[in-house]
Design a protein around this motif. Structure first.
Motif, PDB file in Angstrom:
ATOM      1  N   ALA A   1       0.861  -1.180   0.000  1.00  0.00           N
ATOM      2  CA  ALA A   1       0.000   0.000   0.000  1.00  0.00           C
ATOM      3  C   ALA A   1       0.901   1.235   0.000  1.00  0.00           C
ATOM      4  O   ALA A   1       1.841   1.325   0.785  1.00  0.00           O
ATOM      5  CB  ALA A   1      -0.892   0.014   1.232  1.00  0.00           C
ATOM      6  N   THR A   2       0.629   2.164  -0.904  1.00  0.00           N
ATOM      7  CA  THR A   2       1.397   3.395  -0.996  1.00  0.00           C
ATOM      8  C   THR A   2       0.506   4.551  -0.545  1.00  0.00           C
ATOM      9  O   THR A   2      -0.624   4.693  -1.012  1.00  0.00           O
ATOM     10  CB  THR A   2       1.876   3.627  -2.445  1.00  0.00           C
ATOM     11  N   PHE A   3       1.048   5.366   0.338  1.00  0.00           N
ATOM     12  CA  PHE A   3       0.295   6.489   0.884  1.00  0.00           C
ATOM     13  C   PHE A   3       0.792   7.799   0.280  1.00  0.00           C
ATOM     14  O   PHE A   3       1.891   7.861  -0.270  1.00  0.00           O
ATOM     15  CB  PHE A   3       0.403   6.508   2.416  1.00  0.00           C
ATOM     16  N   GLY A   4       0.004   8.851   0.378  1.00  0.00           N
ATOM     17  CA  GLY A   4       0.279  10.132  -0.267  1.00  0.00           C
ATOM     18  C   GLY A   4       1.585  10.787   0.147  1.00  0.00           C
ATOM     19  O   GLY A   4       2.173  11.521  -0.623  1.00  0.00           O
ATOM     20  N   ASP A   5       2.069  10.521   1.333  1.00  0.00           N
ATOM     21  CA  ASP A   5       3.287  11.192   1.780  1.00  0.00           C
ATOM     22  C   ASP A   5       4.556  10.409   1.422  1.00  0.00           C
ATOM     23  O   ASP A   5       5.629  10.705   1.919  1.00  0.00           O
ATOM     24  CB  ASP A   5       3.236  11.443   3.287  1.00  0.00           C
ATOM     25  N   GLY A   6       4.432   9.384   0.570  1.00  0.00           N
ATOM     26  CA  GLY A   6       5.591   8.599   0.156  1.00  0.00           C
ATOM     27  C   GLY A   6       5.822   7.365   1.008  1.00  0.00           C
ATOM     28  O   GLY A   6       6.678   6.541   0.714  1.00  0.00           O
ATOM     29  N   TYR A   7       5.066   7.211   2.077  1.00  0.00           N
ATOM     30  CA  TYR A   7       5.189   6.058   2.954  1.00  0.00           C
ATOM     31  C   TYR A   7       4.547   4.851   2.282  1.00  0.00           C
ATOM     32  O   TYR A   7       3.491   4.947   1.666  1.00  0.00           O
ATOM     33  CB  TYR A   7       4.498   6.353   4.290  1.00  0.00           C
ATOM     34  N   THR A   8       5.199   3.690   2.379  1.00  0.00           N
ATOM     35  CA  THR A   8       4.619   2.450   1.867  1.00  0.00           C
ATOM     36  C   THR A   8       4.596   1.410   2.976  1.00  0.00           C
ATOM     37  O   THR A   8       5.432   1.435   3.886  1.00  0.00           O
ATOM     38  CB  THR A   8       5.415   1.890   0.669  1.00  0.00           C
ATOM     39  N   GLN A   9       3.660   0.529   2.881  1.00  0.00           N
ATOM     40  CA  GLN A   9       3.553  -0.567   3.821  1.00  0.00           C
ATOM     41  C   GLN A   9       3.422  -1.850   3.004  1.00  0.00           C
ATOM     42  O   GLN A   9       2.578  -1.930   2.107  1.00  0.00           O
ATOM     43  CB  GLN A   9       2.338  -0.369   4.724  1.00  0.00           C
ATOM     44  N   ALA A  10       4.273  -2.834   3.306  1.00  0.00           N
ATOM     45  CA  ALA A  10       4.284  -4.080   2.539  1.00  0.00           C
ATOM     46  C   ALA A  10       4.115  -5.274   3.462  1.00  0.00           C
ATOM     47  O   ALA A  10       4.521  -5.243   4.621  1.00  0.00           O
ATOM     48  CB  ALA A  10       5.589  -4.206   1.763  1.00  0.00           C
ATOM     49  N   SER A  11       3.501  -6.323   2.920  1.00  0.00           N
ATOM     50  CA  SER A  11       3.383  -7.584   3.654  1.00  0.00           C
ATOM     51  C   SER A  11       3.352  -8.729   2.651  1.00  0.00           C
ATOM     52  O   SER A  11       3.011  -8.556   1.480  1.00  0.00           O
ATOM     53  CB  SER A  11       2.136  -7.591   4.537  1.00  0.00           C
ATOM     54  N   ALA A  12       3.726  -9.913   3.142  1.00  0.00           N
ATOM     55  CA  ALA A  12       3.717 -11.106   2.304  1.00  0.00           C
ATOM     56  C   ALA A  12       2.281 -11.461   1.932  1.00  0.00           C
ATOM     57  O   ALA A  12       1.374 -11.361   2.758  1.00  0.00           O
ATOM     58  CB  ALA A  12       4.363 -12.259   3.050  1.00  0.00           C
ATOM     59  N   ASP A  13       2.064 -11.870   0.686  1.00  0.00           N
ATOM     60  CA  ASP A  13       0.748 -12.280   0.214  1.00  0.00           C
ATOM     61  C   ASP A  13       0.653 -13.801   0.301  1.00  0.00           C
ATOM     62  O   ASP A  13       0.982 -14.517  -0.643  1.00  0.00           O
ATOM     63  CB  ASP A  13       0.528 -11.801  -1.223  1.00  0.00           C
ATOM     64  N   GLY A  14       0.257 -14.312   1.460  1.00  0.00           N
ATOM     65  CA  GLY A  14       0.109 -15.753   1.651  1.00  0.00           C
ATOM     66  C   GLY A  14       1.283 -16.376   2.383  1.00  0.00           C
ATOM     67  O   GLY A  14       2.306 -15.735   2.630  1.00  0.00           O
ATOM     68  N   LEU A  15       1.111 -17.646   2.720  1.00  0.00           N
ATOM     69  CA  LEU A  15       2.152 -18.360   3.458  1.00  0.00           C
ATOM     70  C   LEU A  15       3.379 -18.641   2.600  1.00  0.00           C
ATOM     71  O   LEU A  15       4.500 -18.611   3.079  1.00  0.00           O
ATOM     72  CB  LEU A  15       1.600 -19.687   3.993  1.00  0.00           C
ATOM     73  N   ASN A  16       3.163 -18.967   1.348  1.00  0.00           N
ATOM     74  CA  ASN A  16       4.259 -19.309   0.434  1.00  0.00           C
ATOM     75  C   ASN A  16       4.438 -18.188  -0.583  1.00  0.00           C
ATOM     76  O   ASN A  16       4.242 -18.376  -1.776  1.00  0.00           O
ATOM     77  CB  ASN A  16       3.966 -20.639  -0.266  1.00  0.00           C
ATOM     78  N   HIS A  17       4.814 -17.032  -0.109  1.00  0.00           N
ATOM     79  CA  HIS A  17       4.896 -15.870  -1.000  1.00  0.00           C
ATOM     80  C   HIS A  17       6.204 -15.810  -1.783  1.00  0.00           C
ATOM     81  O   HIS A  17       6.355 -14.986  -2.666  1.00  0.00           O
ATOM     82  CB  HIS A  17       4.673 -14.574  -0.216  1.00  0.00           C
ATOM     83  N   ILE A  18       7.154 -16.698  -1.476  1.00  0.00           N
ATOM     84  CA  ILE A  18       8.398 -16.778  -2.248  1.00  0.00           C
ATOM     85  C   ILE A  18       8.400 -18.102  -2.991  1.00  0.00           C
ATOM     86  O   ILE A  18       8.346 -19.169  -2.396  1.00  0.00           O
ATOM     87  CB  ILE A  18       9.644 -16.675  -1.347  1.00  0.00           C
ATOM     88  N   ARG A  19       8.438 -18.025  -4.310  1.00  0.00           N
ATOM     89  CA  ARG A  19       8.406 -19.205  -5.168  1.00  0.00           C
ATOM     90  C   ARG A  19       9.635 -19.162  -6.070  1.00  0.00           C
ATOM     91  O   ARG A  19       9.901 -18.154  -6.724  1.00  0.00           O
ATOM     92  CB  ARG A  19       7.136 -19.175  -6.007  1.00  0.00           C
ATOM     93  N   ASP A  20      10.377 -20.268  -6.119  1.00  0.00           N
ATOM     94  CA  ASP A  20      11.540 -20.334  -6.994  1.00  0.00           C
ATOM     95  C   ASP A  20      11.116 -20.606  -8.433  1.00  0.00           C
ATOM     96  O   ASP A  20      10.176 -21.346  -8.695  1.00  0.00           O
ATOM     97  CB  ASP A  20      12.507 -21.429  -6.540  1.00  0.00           C
ATOM     98  N   SER A  21      11.846 -20.008  -9.348  1.00  0.00           N
ATOM     99  CA  SER A  21      11.671 -20.235 -10.773  1.00  0.00           C
ATOM    100  C   SER A  21      13.039 -20.624 -11.329  1.00  0.00           C
ATOM    101  O   SER A  21      14.025 -19.922 -11.090  1.00  0.00           O
ATOM    102  CB  SER A  21      11.151 -18.967 -11.448  1.00  0.00           C
ATOM    103  N   LEU A  22      13.106 -21.743 -12.032  1.00  0.00           N
ATOM    104  CA  LEU A  22      14.365 -22.219 -12.604  1.00  0.00           C
ATOM    105  C   LEU A  22      14.290 -22.219 -14.116  1.00  0.00           C
ATOM    106  O   LEU A  22      13.315 -22.707 -14.690  1.00  0.00           O
ATOM    107  CB  LEU A  22      14.664 -23.647 -12.147  1.00  0.00           C
TER     108      LEU A  22
END
Length: 118
Positions: free
Chosen positions: A27-48
């Motif tokens: 989420a990006t706010f008007g003053d330049g502040y952003t807030q981030a969170s992982a989307d789900g339990l397995n939010h990092i997926r390897d691609s080979l």
């Protein structure tokens, strides 16, 4: 239903590329502040990205037949270079190059799968 294991006739060529794909909610706010969170339990997926060079026709056909059977949606087990244990993968992107009358090469992208297989 059991999960298939990918056993290529030869290992991929040296130079496989591993790239993590992150799924982040931000989420990006008007003053330049952003807030981030992982989307789900397995939010990092390897691609080979894997390459098989100088395959015989039989070797190429075996790899391509397995990928066709999985259809890009059915996960399979495979032990990636440098891994000690197999993980689940899917492959919906591959290409076959006809090098000569007797040799082919295959380039494929495997994506780590977290699907439940029953």
């Amino acid at each position: 239903m059991s999960i298939d294991t990918f056993t290529p006739p030869i290992n991929p060529s040296v130079g496989a590329q591993k790239k993590p794909e992150l799924k982040i909610l931000e989420a990006t706010f008007g003053d330049g502040y952003t807030q981030a969170s992982a989307d789900g339990l397995n939010h990092i997926r390897d691609s080979l990205t894997l390459n098989w060079e100088a395959l015989t026709i039989a070797q190429s056909d075996a790899i391509e037949a397995f990928l066709n059977t999985q259809g890009g949606v059915t996960p399979f087990l495979w032990t990636a270079p440098g891994d000690a244990t197999p993980r689940k993968w899917t492959c919906k992107d591959w290409e076959v190059t006809y090098r000569t009358t007797h040799f082919r090469s295959i380039k494929a992208t495997f994506k780590q799968s977290f699907n439940i297989v029953i």
